[in-house]
Scaffold this motif. Structure first.
Motif, PDB file in Angstrom:
ATOM      1  N   GLU B  44       0.731  -1.444   0.088  1.00  0.00           N
ATOM      2  CA  GLU B  44       0.034   0.051  -0.002  1.00  0.00           C
ATOM      3  C   GLU B  44       0.765   1.340  -0.141  1.00  0.00           C
ATOM      4  O   GLU B  44       1.732   1.032   0.629  1.00  0.00           O
ATOM      5  N   SER B  45       0.540   2.487  -0.716  1.00  0.00           N
ATOM      6  CA  SER B  45       1.263   3.569  -0.750  1.00  0.00           C
ATOM      7  C   SER B  45       0.472   4.846  -0.724  1.00  0.00           C
ATOM      8  O   SER B  45      -0.514   4.754  -1.407  1.00  0.00           O
ATOM      9  N   ALA B  46       0.974   5.810   0.046  1.00  0.00           N
ATOM     10  CA  ALA B  46       0.665   6.867   0.068  1.00  0.00           C
ATOM     11  C   ALA B  46       1.611   8.036  -0.347  1.00  0.00           C
ATOM     12  O   ALA B  46       1.326   9.276  -0.168  1.00  0.00           O
ATOM     13  N   HIS B  47       2.663   7.294  -1.157  1.00  0.00           N
ATOM     14  CA  HIS B  47       3.702   8.196  -1.590  1.00  0.00           C
ATOM     15  C   HIS B  47       3.625   8.258  -3.047  1.00  0.00           C
ATOM     16  O   HIS B  47       3.465   7.199  -3.730  1.00  0.00           O
ATOM     17  N   PRO B  48       3.691   9.223  -3.745  1.00  0.00           N
ATOM     18  CA  PRO B  48       3.689   9.230  -5.217  1.00  0.00           C
ATOM     19  C   PRO B  48       4.661   8.672  -5.860  1.00  0.00           C
ATOM     20  O   PRO B  48       4.488   8.119  -7.180  1.00  0.00           O
ATOM     21  N   ARG B  49       5.874   8.450  -5.379  1.00  0.00           N
ATOM     22  CA  ARG B  49       7.015   7.936  -6.168  1.00  0.00           C
ATOM     23  C   ARG B  49       7.108   6.249  -6.011  1.00  0.00           C
ATOM     24  O   ARG B  49       8.089   5.847  -6.766  1.00  0.00           O
ATOM     25  N   PHE B  50       6.477   5.941  -4.963  1.00  0.00           N
ATOM     26  CA  PHE B  50       6.632   4.403  -4.718  1.00  0.00           C
ATOM     27  C   PHE B  50       5.122   3.741  -4.865  1.00  0.00           C
ATOM     28  O   PHE B  50       4.438   3.800  -3.947  1.00  0.00           O
ATOM     29  N   ARG B  51       5.050   3.156  -5.917  1.00  0.00           N
ATOM     30  CA  ARG B  51       3.776   2.169  -6.242  1.00  0.00           C
ATOM     31  C   ARG B  51       3.853   0.982  -5.458  1.00  0.00           C
ATOM     32  O   ARG B  51       4.821   0.448  -5.183  1.00  0.00           O
ATOM     33  N   ARG B  52       2.707   0.128  -5.709  1.00  0.00           N
ATOM     34  CA  ARG B  52       2.538  -1.123  -5.095  1.00  0.00           C
ATOM     35  C   ARG B  52       3.640  -2.053  -5.966  1.00  0.00           C
ATOM     36  O   ARG B  52       3.892  -1.686  -7.158  1.00  0.00           O
ATOM     37  N   ALA B  53       4.226  -3.013  -5.036  1.00  0.00           N
ATOM     38  CA  ALA B  53       5.164  -4.035  -5.790  1.00  0.00           C
ATOM     39  C   ALA B  53       6.527  -3.304  -5.909  1.00  0.00           C
ATOM     40  O   ALA B  53       7.196  -4.231  -6.396  1.00  0.00           O
ATOM     41  N   THR B  54       6.596  -2.180  -5.524  1.00  0.00           N
ATOM     42  CA  THR B  54       7.938  -1.705  -5.598  1.00  0.00           C
ATOM     43  C   THR B  54       8.692  -2.851  -4.422  1.00  0.00           C
ATOM     44  O   THR B  54       8.304  -3.085  -3.580  1.00  0.00           O
ATOM     45  N   ARG B  55      10.184  -2.951  -4.977  1.00  0.00           N
ATOM     46  CA  ARG B  55      10.867  -3.804  -4.062  1.00  0.00           C
ATOM     47  C   ARG B  55      11.333  -3.033  -2.849  1.00  0.00           C
ATOM     48  O   ARG B  55      11.769  -1.713  -3.144  1.00  0.00           O
ATOM     49  N   TRP B  56      11.562  -3.366  -1.704  1.00  0.00           N
ATOM     50  CA  TRP B  56      11.850  -2.510  -0.464  1.00  0.00           C
ATOM     51  C   TRP B  56      12.778  -3.343   0.508  1.00  0.00           C
ATOM     52  O   TRP B  56      12.606  -4.637   0.691  1.00  0.00           O
ATOM     53  N   TRP B  57      14.032  -2.370   0.597  1.00  0.00           N
ATOM     54  CA  TRP B  57      14.705  -3.146   1.635  1.00  0.00           C
ATOM     55  C   TRP B  57      14.671  -2.278   2.965  1.00  0.00           C
ATOM     56  O   TRP B  57      14.458  -1.127   2.839  1.00  0.00           O
ATOM     57  N   ALA B  58      14.751  -2.813   4.181  1.00  0.00           N
ATOM     58  CA  ALA B  58      14.713  -1.984   5.422  1.00  0.00           C
ATOM     59  C   ALA B  58      15.656  -2.645   6.463  1.00  0.00           C
ATOM     60  O   ALA B  58      15.569  -3.837   6.577  1.00  0.00           O
ATOM     61  N   TRP B  59      15.560  -1.857   7.635  1.00  0.00           N
ATOM     62  CA  TRP B  59      15.952  -2.404   8.786  1.00  0.00           C
ATOM     63  C   TRP B  59      14.673  -2.395   9.731  1.00  0.00           C
ATOM     64  O   TRP B  59      14.466  -1.180   9.787  1.00  0.00           O
ATOM     65  N   ALA B  60      14.154  -3.425   9.866  1.00  0.00           N
ATOM     66  CA  ALA B  60      12.839  -3.424  10.484  1.00  0.00           C
ATOM     67  C   ALA B  60      12.650  -4.571  11.315  1.00  0.00           C
ATOM     68  O   ALA B  60      13.453  -5.668  11.530  1.00  0.00           O
ATOM     69  N   ALA B  61      11.457  -4.631  12.190  1.00  0.00           N
ATOM     70  CA  ALA B  61      11.347  -5.618  13.136  1.00  0.00           C
ATOM     71  C   ALA B  61      10.870  -6.871  12.332  1.00  0.00           C
ATOM     72  O   ALA B  61      10.387  -6.688  11.397  1.00  0.00           O
ATOM     73  N   GLY B  62      11.117  -8.170  12.876  1.00  0.00           N
ATOM     74  CA  GLY B  62      10.805  -9.182  12.039  1.00  0.00           C
ATOM     75  C   GLY B  62       9.541  -9.652  12.069  1.00  0.00           C
ATOM     76  O   GLY B  62       9.063 -10.638  12.570  1.00  0.00           O
ATOM     77  N   ARG B  63       8.610  -8.699  11.409  1.00  0.00           N
ATOM     78  CA  ARG B  63       7.067  -9.042  11.280  1.00  0.00           C
ATOM     79  C   ARG B  63       6.828  -9.034   9.818  1.00  0.00           C
ATOM     80  O   ARG B  63       7.583  -8.518   8.933  1.00  0.00           O
ATOM     81  N   ASN B  64       5.834  -9.436   9.507  1.00  0.00           N
ATOM     82  CA  ASN B  64       5.313  -9.717   8.156  1.00  0.00           C
ATOM     83  C   ASN B  64       5.124  -8.435   7.199  1.00  0.00           C
ATOM     84  O   ASN B  64       5.747  -8.201   6.268  1.00  0.00           O
ATOM     85  N   THR B  65       4.371  -7.583   7.945  1.00  0.00           N
ATOM     86  CA  THR B  65       4.141  -6.116   7.530  1.00  0.00           C
ATOM     87  C   THR B  65       4.510  -4.938   8.176  1.00  0.00           C
ATOM     88  O   THR B  65       4.443  -5.232   9.573  1.00  0.00           O
ATOM     89  N   ALA B  66       4.845  -4.011   7.712  1.00  0.00           N
ATOM     90  CA  ALA B  66       5.005  -2.904   8.767  1.00  0.00           C
ATOM     91  C   ALA B  66       5.053  -1.634   7.961  1.00  0.00           C
ATOM     92  O   ALA B  66       5.267  -1.410   6.525  1.00  0.00           O
ATOM     93  N   TRP B  67       4.610  -0.141   8.514  1.00  0.00           N
ATOM     94  CA  TRP B  67       4.607   0.896   7.869  1.00  0.00           C
ATOM     95  C   TRP B  67       5.874   1.424   7.639  1.00  0.00           C
ATOM     96  O   TRP B  67       6.583   1.369   8.773  1.00  0.00           O
ATOM     97  N   SER B  68       6.264   1.997   6.743  1.00  0.00           N
ATOM     98  CA  SER B  68       7.712   2.703   6.351  1.00  0.00           C
ATOM     99  C   SER B  68       7.596   4.048   5.764  1.00  0.00           C
ATOM    100  O   SER B  68       6.784   4.064   5.122  1.00  0.00           O
ATOM    101  N   MET B  69       8.611   4.818   6.190  1.00  0.00           N
ATOM    102  CA  MET B  69       8.567   6.212   5.788  1.00  0.00           C
ATOM    103  C   MET B  69       9.794   6.106   4.791  1.00  0.00           C
ATOM    104  O   MET B  69      11.057   6.001   5.167  1.00  0.00           O
ATOM    105  N   PRO B  70       9.468   6.589   3.347  1.00  0.00           N
ATOM    106  CA  PRO B  70      10.374   6.141   2.425  1.00  0.00           C
ATOM    107  C   PRO B  70      11.651   7.628   2.573  1.00  0.00           C
ATOM    108  O   PRO B  70      11.063   8.720   2.709  1.00  0.00           O
TER     109      PRO B  70
END
Lengths: 301, 301
Positions: B44-70
């Motif tokens: 899901e995206s509320a950011h104009p430059r990042f659409r659905r299905a964009t590949r994403w890497w992050a340092w994140a908690a080991g959970r399946n989904t998380a909100w992230s600020m680009p």
């Protein structure tokens, strides 16, 4: 030229040459006279540029007189530095002190940095301290006993000095010594090794540098394990060993800078002089771990 | 953006964060979810430059989904490196491998030099080996057991691999391993510490460099003493600890170089993938000291 040696320099590396192990220095062959740094004067000359009474330094056997072949580029140095305190107490030592100072721009001690020097009152440590002070560093020494510590702070210009003899190992050292060394150190000029190097590691700042000049704690063959090498990783330290004779390019600059410090009274080298080589036959004397202060010399004549 | 994490990276530094000691990484707070490197996709995206299905890497908690600020400058990297092998297995790891390669001109491994890599078959060691081979180095690995050693030489391109499990301490290692590593090494990429680092010290050439990337031998709290630190002085070695996240400036270059190696088949990262975080709860798994090969991953979905 025939040179009469006036003084022979006794230095910790000599003890290392008595071990039959792989090292940067050739082991001392049994039955041959030890080589050491000397200063003296020319008493006979067949060379047009070197007259009688010219001051002379050399690596030579510890004998009163010896024939010596003048190398081509020696002349200038011999004449520009008549001061024995700078020219003798191991030219090697001077360059050593410079190694931490001059390996590259980013490694030089900067004004305000805390620099730790072990074997603080020795010939190497005391001169390094004078150089670091001249650059505006806070200089903390490590030495053995209250007399040496007082000498370090009252005469050599150290900002503080830690007496390692009141500690048994590395652990309590940083806590107990909070008063003299409240700030962690950014650079260390290490001459001892063993648990004292561990104590230093426990108090190093992140990105600190350790110039490994000597490890006299191990010169008698004692093992020199390090308990906390993981701190090199944790604190992203740079540790570098070096040997003075491999950095000849900094010698002229080092001699000039040290000469200026001696001339202005900012470096007042102290010498312990024995009369005749028979006076001090114990090799441990060269390591100056007991009651001697400063540079160890033997007056040969 | 809402990100669904597909993979979680398990790495040795995680074990270090479980110790309550002073370190470069914050200790893991009790009762909170561990953070780790992840790759996934935007769902899901509320950011104009990042659409659905964009590949994403992050340092994140080991959970399946998380909100992230680009962050502002992420876009380009996300698109240019779709290859999970390069983009994921710890971007940190890639930069780490480069640290020995790029700290300065004179430290780079040169063609013909012998380079030793401990924890050779791990994600870090294997990629470092590929980089060193590409520069023409002779690369000698240290790994545990005949399977890993065979994997190192037959698949990862190591010129030789020493099985540390046939040795009990550092001393016999250099002698027994004369066949696979006849030449002393000039550079070492160290990931283990302890007696294996001692074994390396015993075989280093004069003026050698040791890049201290990790000390996994001590991650379980075992003391990590070093028996032969005096060799740093004797052989005038440079030893430097470093942490990948402090060398962000080399990441773009590292990603490009590693991407090229993966693309050309010169680096074939091997992954051990566990299905679901419940499958591998033992923290020692992240240190890959047992039966696992290569990069340790958890498939989260």
């Amino acid at each position: 030229v025939l040179v009469r040696h006036h003084y022979l320099s006794l230095d910790p590396y000599m003890r290392g040459r008595m071990n039959d192990g792989k090292s940067y220095a050739q082991p001392q062959p049994l039955g041959e006279v030890m080589i050491g740094g000397t200063v003296g004067e020319v008493v006979e000359s067949a060379h047009p540029r070197f007259r009688r009474a010219t001051r002379w330094w050399a690596w030579a056997a510890g004998r009163n007189t010896a024939w010596s072949m003048p190398p081509a580029r020696r002349a200038a140095q011999g004449r520009h530095h008549p001061c024995a305190a700078v020219a003798l107490p191991g030219r090697g030592r001077h360059a050593r002190r410079h190694r931490l100072v001059r390996p590259g721009q980013d490694h030089r001690p900067k004004a305000g940095e805390t620099v730790v020097v072990s074997a603080a009152t020795g010939a190497v440590g005391s001169a390094f301290a004078a150089l670091a002070k001249a650059r505006g560093c806070r200089v903390v020494g490590i030495a053995g006993g209250p007399d040496k510590c007082r000498y370090a702070t009252e005469e050599l210009g150290f900002d503080a000095c830690i007496d390692y003899k009141v500690h048994k190992d590395a652990k309590p050292c940083p806590r107990r010594s909070r008063t003299p060394a409240p700030r962690a150190s950014t650079a260390t000029f290490e001459n001892v090794g063993g648990w004292m190097l561990d104590a230093v590691l426990l108090r190093m700042n992140a990105f600190g540098r350790i110039a490994l000049c000597g490890m006299i704690a191990g010169y008698d063959g004692a093992p020199l394990p390090l308990a906390y090498p993981a701190l090199i990783l944790v604190n992203r330290l740079k540790v570098e060993g070096f040997i003075v004779s491999e950095h000849m390019e900094v010698w002229p600059e080092a001699l000039k800078e040290l000469g200026t410090l001696v001339g202005s009274g900012k470096l007042r080298p102290r010498e312990s002089i024995a009369q005749g080589i028979e006076a001090r036959p114990r090799p441990s004397w060269a390591c100056s771990r007991a009651s001697n202060f400063g540079k160890q010399l033997v007056k040969l004549i």
